[in-house]
Structures are given as C-alpha cells and as structure tokens.
Write a protein that holds these residues in place. Sequence first.
Motif, PDB file in Angstrom:
ATOM      1  N   SER A  32      -2.784  -4.861  -1.888  1.00 39.88           N
ATOM      2  CA  SER A  32      -2.009  -4.016  -0.979  1.00 39.88           C
ATOM      3  C   SER A  32      -1.839  -2.613  -1.537  1.00 39.88           C
ATOM      4  CB  SER A  32      -0.637  -4.654  -0.728  1.00 39.88           C
ATOM      5  OG  SER A  32       0.202  -3.788   0.008  1.00 39.88           O
ATOM      6  N   TRP A  39      -4.476  -4.839   3.739  1.00 42.44           N
ATOM      7  CA  TRP A  39      -3.941  -5.848   2.833  1.00 42.44           C
ATOM      8  C   TRP A  39      -2.424  -5.928   2.894  1.00 42.44           C
ATOM      9  CZ3 TRP A  39      -5.970  -9.903   0.604  1.00 42.44           C
ATOM     10  CH2 TRP A  39      -7.363  -9.965   0.487  1.00 42.44           C
ATOM     11  N   THR A  40      -1.758  -4.830   3.218  1.00 41.00           N
ATOM     12  CA  THR A  40      -0.310  -4.883   3.418  1.00 41.00           C
ATOM     13  C   THR A  40       0.021  -5.771   4.614  1.00 41.00           C
ATOM     14  OG1 THR A  40       0.008  -2.678   2.479  1.00 41.00           O
ATOM     15  CG2 THR A  40       1.764  -3.518   3.892  1.00 41.00           C
TER      16      THR A  40
END
Length: 259
Positions: A32, A39-40
């Motif tokens: 992230s 990815w967050t």
Amino acid sequence: MLRLDELRDCLLRRACTQDTRDAVWAHLVSASRAEGAVWTLGCVGVALPALIRASAALTSRFVGDTADIEAAVLAGFIAELAQIDCSRMQIMVRLRWAAYRAGHAAVREALDTPLPGGTTPSSSPPPRPWGHPDIVLARAVADEVITPDEAHLIGATRLERIPLTEVAEHSGVSYEAIKKKRQRAEHKLVDYLRDDNDAGHDDETTARTASPAQSTPAGRRRCADGLSRTCGESGVQKCGARPALPSPAPALKEDTPCD
C-alpha cells in the motif's frame, strides 16, 4: 498466488496463526505504501470484516445518519496504514483500533452537536448501562481508568481471543507478568463498571423527578463525554434499547498457561 478475497478468508480461519496474519499484513501495508491506491483499496477489502464490526458497534444505537461515522472509521484505517509499525505484533488488531478510535471521535462530535432550534428534549430514564464491549473499553480509556495499552491487551485476548501465551511471547515478557497486567486492568475496569452502575440509580431517580425547567435545551445536561452513560434519549445509547452485555460486571475467567 491468491486472490485477496481468498486471502481474507484464510486469515479469518481459526487455524491461521498470529505470525501468519502479521506476515501477511506487513506485506499488504508495504504494498500500500509503495504502490498506493490499488493496494490501499485491497487492504480495505481484506480488512472489511473488522471495519464492518467496528462500524456496527459504533452505530447500532445511533439514531442519526451513520454515513459520517462509517466514513470516519474508514479514514482512520487508511490513515493508520501510512504510519503503523509493522515490526510489532498484531498489525490488524492495531489497525482496527485506529479505525475504531476515529469512528468513536465522530460519534462524540455528533453527540456534542447542539440540538436543532425548536427541539424540546424530555427527561427519561437512562438505559441500563453500557453496550458493545469495544465501547466499554473506549469509555474506560477516555475516563483514564485504564491505559490504551491495557485496553488493547483486554481487547486482543478477550475479544479477539488471541492466547495470552502468544501475546507474552511476542511482547518479550513472561506469561505471569502479562497475566498480572491484564488482571490489574480488569479489576480496575470491573470497579469502574460497578461504580457507574451505582451512580446510574441516582441518575434514574433524578430523571424521573426533573422539573419542566430542567427539560429545556438550556437546562439539559449535555453529553459532554460524547458517549454519556446517562444521556439515553439520543446517540449510541438510545433510550429503551437493551444492553448488549448481560451484566455490567461479567465474571472474568483466568487463563491457564495452556490457553
């Protein structure tokens, strides 16, 4: 290779160890931070069961619009992703607590908001005390009865059911030391709940005998602590709701070294 929804299901299994959860979350947090948005969003998806639980605990008895509180929970989680120390154990537990604290602050702000003009609140008995266990711990920390670390220890071992032996091992202290630390915190918490329960009877008597002048907006006792244990007409503790816990001071069982 695993899809993130499959990974989430694996992490939720009882057979999954804390070391495995921490290794996975350390990887997700690093991804992230390195790659950002995609990815967050993936981290949010993997953490969704915990975020839903935190939001439900905060909004189950809140009579207003819950969207802002739910947004605060999500914002608190995302903010903590950027700064959490992945070298420490229980990464997901700490992420969930950060999300919960952000949502709790939003609830306090909502309960502290003045009533709209023309609204005349009426006195009513408070609900018999407390609510969700997470809210109990949050109140105790806010009232400086226990420390955030003690609340985290109780939450991790009692609510998340992480074995005390595992917590002791990762903390670098003996089993007996961490057990005594939790015992001291739980004794303070039980005394706090009992004292508040006794005070609740006085508050209920006062509420029944309040004069009309005391029911005006000027005479109304503001819920200054945000999650007042006696202001049951609005907010998280809506009057008439049944408490989530069967008693204000549940018996606490001691762990044995084989837990």
